[in-house]
Write an enzyme that holds these catalytic residues in place. Structure first.
Site, PDB file in Angstrom:
ATOM      1  N   ARG A  55      46.798  42.172  78.671  1.00  0.00           N
ATOM      2  CA  ARG A  55      47.207  41.958  80.064  1.00  0.00           C
ATOM      3  C   ARG A  55      47.881  43.236  80.543  1.00  0.00           C
ATOM      4  O   ARG A  55      48.129  44.153  79.784  1.00  0.00           O
ATOM      5  CB  ARG A  55      48.062  40.686  80.255  1.00  0.00           C
ATOM      6  CG  ARG A  55      48.865  40.182  79.140  1.00  0.00           C
ATOM      7  CD  ARG A  55      49.946  41.108  78.704  1.00  0.00           C
ATOM      8  NE  ARG A  55      50.750  41.506  79.833  1.00  0.00           N
ATOM      9  CZ  ARG A  55      51.459  42.615  79.915  1.00  0.00           C
ATOM     10  NH1 ARG A  55      51.466  43.486  78.924  1.00  0.00           N
ATOM     11  NH2 ARG A  55      52.171  42.920  80.975  1.00  0.00           N
ATOM     12  N   GLY A  56      48.196  43.233  81.848  1.00  0.00           N
ATOM     13  CA  GLY A  56      48.709  44.465  82.457  1.00  0.00           C
ATOM     14  C   GLY A  56      47.532  45.172  83.110  1.00  0.00           C
ATOM     15  O   GLY A  56      46.475  45.369  82.489  1.00  0.00           O
ATOM     16  N   ARG A  89      40.263  37.732  86.188  1.00  0.00           N
ATOM     17  CA  ARG A  89      41.584  37.630  86.837  1.00  0.00           C
ATOM     18  C   ARG A  89      41.466  38.271  88.227  1.00  0.00           C
ATOM     19  O   ARG A  89      40.879  39.350  88.351  1.00  0.00           O
ATOM     20  CB  ARG A  89      42.676  38.317  86.006  1.00  0.00           C
ATOM     21  CG  ARG A  89      42.936  37.611  84.666  1.00  0.00           C
ATOM     22  CD  ARG A  89      44.193  38.111  83.978  1.00  0.00           C
ATOM     23  NE  ARG A  89      45.406  37.610  84.607  1.00  0.00           N
ATOM     24  CZ  ARG A  89      46.632  38.014  84.272  1.00  0.00           C
ATOM     25  NH1 ARG A  89      46.785  38.926  83.320  1.00  0.00           N
ATOM     26  NH2 ARG A  89      47.693  37.517  84.877  1.00  0.00           N
ATOM     27  N   GLN A 187      56.788  38.184  79.386  1.00  0.00           N
ATOM     28  CA  GLN A 187      56.343  39.551  79.033  1.00  0.00           C
ATOM     29  C   GLN A 187      57.527  40.493  78.813  1.00  0.00           C
ATOM     30  O   GLN A 187      57.440  41.422  78.009  1.00  0.00           O
ATOM     31  CB  GLN A 187      55.444  40.122  80.145  1.00  0.00           C
ATOM     32  CG  GLN A 187      54.089  39.471  80.260  1.00  0.00           C
ATOM     33  CD  GLN A 187      54.075  38.359  81.281  1.00  0.00           C
ATOM     34  OE1 GLN A 187      55.082  37.693  81.524  1.00  0.00           O
ATOM     35  NE2 GLN A 187      52.935  38.119  81.906  1.00  0.00           N
ATOM     36  N   ASP A 228      50.174  45.527  90.236  1.00  0.00           N
ATOM     37  CA  ASP A 228      48.821  45.037  89.948  1.00  0.00           C
ATOM     38  C   ASP A 228      47.827  45.441  91.029  1.00  0.00           C
ATOM     39  O   ASP A 228      46.639  45.604  90.766  1.00  0.00           O
ATOM     40  CB  ASP A 228      48.838  43.528  89.757  1.00  0.00           C
ATOM     41  CG  ASP A 228      49.474  43.213  88.417  1.00  0.00           C
ATOM     42  OD1 ASP A 228      50.711  43.153  88.357  1.00  0.00           O
ATOM     43  OD2 ASP A 228      48.729  43.126  87.426  1.00  0.00           O
ATOM     44  N   ASN A 238      52.930  42.491  92.261  1.00  0.00           N
ATOM     45  CA  ASN A 238      53.328  42.661  90.865  1.00  0.00           C
ATOM     46  C   ASN A 238      53.794  41.306  90.354  1.00  0.00           C
ATOM     47  O   ASN A 238      53.815  40.318  91.108  1.00  0.00           O
ATOM     48  CB  ASN A 238      54.436  43.725  90.738  1.00  0.00           C
ATOM     49  CG  ASN A 238      54.695  44.098  89.278  1.00  0.00           C
ATOM     50  OD1 ASN A 238      53.753  44.365  88.528  1.00  0.00           O
ATOM     51  ND2 ASN A 238      55.940  44.104  88.853  1.00  0.00           N
ATOM     52  N   LYS A 239      54.145  41.249  89.110  1.00  0.00           N
ATOM     53  CA  LYS A 239      54.532  39.988  88.462  1.00  0.00           C
ATOM     54  C   LYS A 239      55.504  39.177  89.314  1.00  0.00           C
ATOM     55  O   LYS A 239      56.429  39.733  89.920  1.00  0.00           O
ATOM     56  CB  LYS A 239      55.148  40.325  87.098  1.00  0.00           C
ATOM     57  CG  LYS A 239      55.620  39.154  86.275  1.00  0.00           C
ATOM     58  CD  LYS A 239      54.550  38.098  86.071  1.00  0.00           C
ATOM     59  CE  LYS A 239      53.258  38.638  85.474  1.00  0.00           C
ATOM     60  NZ  LYS A 239      52.123  37.687  85.621  1.00  0.00           N
TER      61      LYS A 239
HETATM   62  O1  MRU Z   1      50.098  38.779  84.142  1.00  0.00           O
HETATM   63  P1  MRU Z   1      50.232  40.140  83.558  1.00  0.00           P
HETATM   64  O2  MRU Z   1      51.046  40.195  82.308  1.00  0.00           O
HETATM   65  O3  MRU Z   1      48.889  40.841  83.420  1.00  0.00           O
HETATM   66  O4  MRU Z   1      51.042  40.936  84.670  1.00  0.00           O
HETATM   67  C1  MRU Z   1      51.367  42.281  84.429  1.00  0.00           C
HETATM   68  C2  MRU Z   1      52.192  42.875  85.490  1.00  0.00           C
HETATM   69  O5  MRU Z   1      52.530  42.246  86.475  1.00  0.00           O
HETATM   70  C3  MRU Z   1      52.534  44.310  85.335  1.00  0.00           C
HETATM   71  O6  MRU Z   1      53.789  44.601  85.902  1.00  0.00           O
HETATM   72  C4  MRU Z   1      51.475  45.154  86.057  1.00  0.00           C
HETATM   73  O7  MRU Z   1      50.200  44.817  85.609  1.00  0.00           O
HETATM   74  C5  MRU Z   1      51.680  46.589  85.857  1.00  0.00           C
HETATM   75  S1  MRU Z   1      51.229  47.020  84.212  1.00  0.00           S
HETATM   76  C6  MRU Z   1      51.371  48.642  84.005  1.00  0.00           C
END
Ligand code: MRU
Length: 334
Positions: A55-56, A89, A187, A228, A238-239
């Protein structure tokens, strides 16, 4: 990233390709177990992204690029594979950027594996540069808040938000990191803290609702988060929880930075309300450690991301430098 594997420090990436397989660190098992997940088909690569083995945003992009190379190696249909990968996703723009990049490369006749490896190496180099450009923003003795995991695990190596933190630490600056635990997938607690432990960077995990408390007490000098998807206006996804951190940071005059490579910028979208936001299973909220934490009839909502308007962002730390929201035009065509 430097990882202590049974007493030996090894330099590993979060995702890589080996023969006709895509290999990745099994992020769902960290920090307790360091295991490798092997995907042998495009469907398995899709599963690894949608179920968050990996993920990320940038790491998802690289995994998808390798997935496209795997499609060619295993004789799977290129267009169908691209569509399946893009459906895993919805929010992280790197996924779409990487698949489109691979389609373009493949139609110009280049070797699929070399194209995917080049894509991965380029992301790693961009993150290294994000570290270089972001490092001067962190004062010696400074305290940084970060949200979710935007480290090497999320980007293949270095990280986005964690790259300047790593660079400051490697330069000998004494810094302290507050890592939001990041409910519901944790995370921050599971992955960011694991990376900071590997690097010997002093930090504390805080519950998501504690960040405002430390900002109000002026115990946080700056915030750095990943992204993201970033739109042409500088609004970004973002998250989940990022938005409220940005609002509280502004209220307390704390600079709020977003670290991301150009592959995360979606200039086709005018503003944050155009970003598709993934909503994941309600059981990610309702169940903790295999135990239901609420009444069995209780419903939950589980948006994986939120949108933060550009006005809350002091600067975007990218591979070409630190840009204010009104300077993003300069990234077009990079
Ligand atoms: O749901 P995830 O774990 O994929 O979400 C990740 C994030 O929100 C990160 O902050 C984002 O992808 C930046 S990663 C360098």
């Amino acid at each position: 990233m430097k990882v202590n594997i049974t007493g030996n420090i090894e330099d590993i990436r979060a995702v890589w390709m080996e023969g006709k397989t895509v290999q990745m660190l099994e992020q769902r098992l960290l920090p307790h177990r360091l295991e490798i997940f092997t995907a042998r088909t495009v469907d398995e690569v899709c599963y690894s992204i949608s179920d968050m083995v990996v993920r990320g945003a940038p790491a998802i992009g690289v995994t998808a690029a390798y997935g496209m190379a795997l499609a060619i190696l295993t004789g799977e249909d290129k267009e169908a594979s691209a569509a399946k990968l893009k459906a895993t996703r919805p929010t992280a723009y790197d996924l779409f950027h990487a698949v489109d990049h691979m389609i373009e490369k493949l139609s110009s006749g280049v070797d699929a594996v070399s194209a995917a490896e080049e894509y991965a190496d380029a992301i790693v180099e961009k993150c290294r540069l994000i570290g270089e450009y972001g490092e001067p923003l962190i004062p010696d003795g400074g305290t940084v808040l970060t949200h979710c995991n935007a480290g090497a695990l999320a980007t293949v190596d270095y990280g986005t938000a964690l790259a300047p933190i790593r660079a400051a630490h490697n330069k000998g600056k004494k810094i302290f990191v507050y890592a939001d635990e990041t409910r519901p997938r944790l995370q921050g607690a599971a992955l960011t803290s694991w990376e900071l432990v590997q690097e010997g960077i002093d930090h504390a995990i805080i519950v998501d609702n504690a960040a405002g408390h430390y900002m109000f007490r002026k115990e946080i000098d700056l915030c750095i988060v990943g992204a993201d998807r970033i739109t042409a206006s500088g609004d970004f996804a973002n998250k989940i929880g990022t938005y409220e951190k940005a609002v509280v940071a502004k209220e307390n005059d704390i600079p709020f930075y977003v670290a991301a490579p150009v592959s995360t910028f979606d200039f086709s979208l005018a503003s944050g309300s155009d970003i598709p936001i993934e909503e994941r299973s309600q059981d990610e909220v309702r169940i903790v450690n295999d135990k239901l934490i609420c009444h069995e009839d209780a419903k939950a909502r589980n948006p994986a991301f939120d949108v933060t308007p550009a006005r809350f962002v002091k600067g975007f730390i990218t591979e070409i430098g630190v840009l204010a929201p009104d300077e993003l035009e300069r990234l077009k065509g990079c």
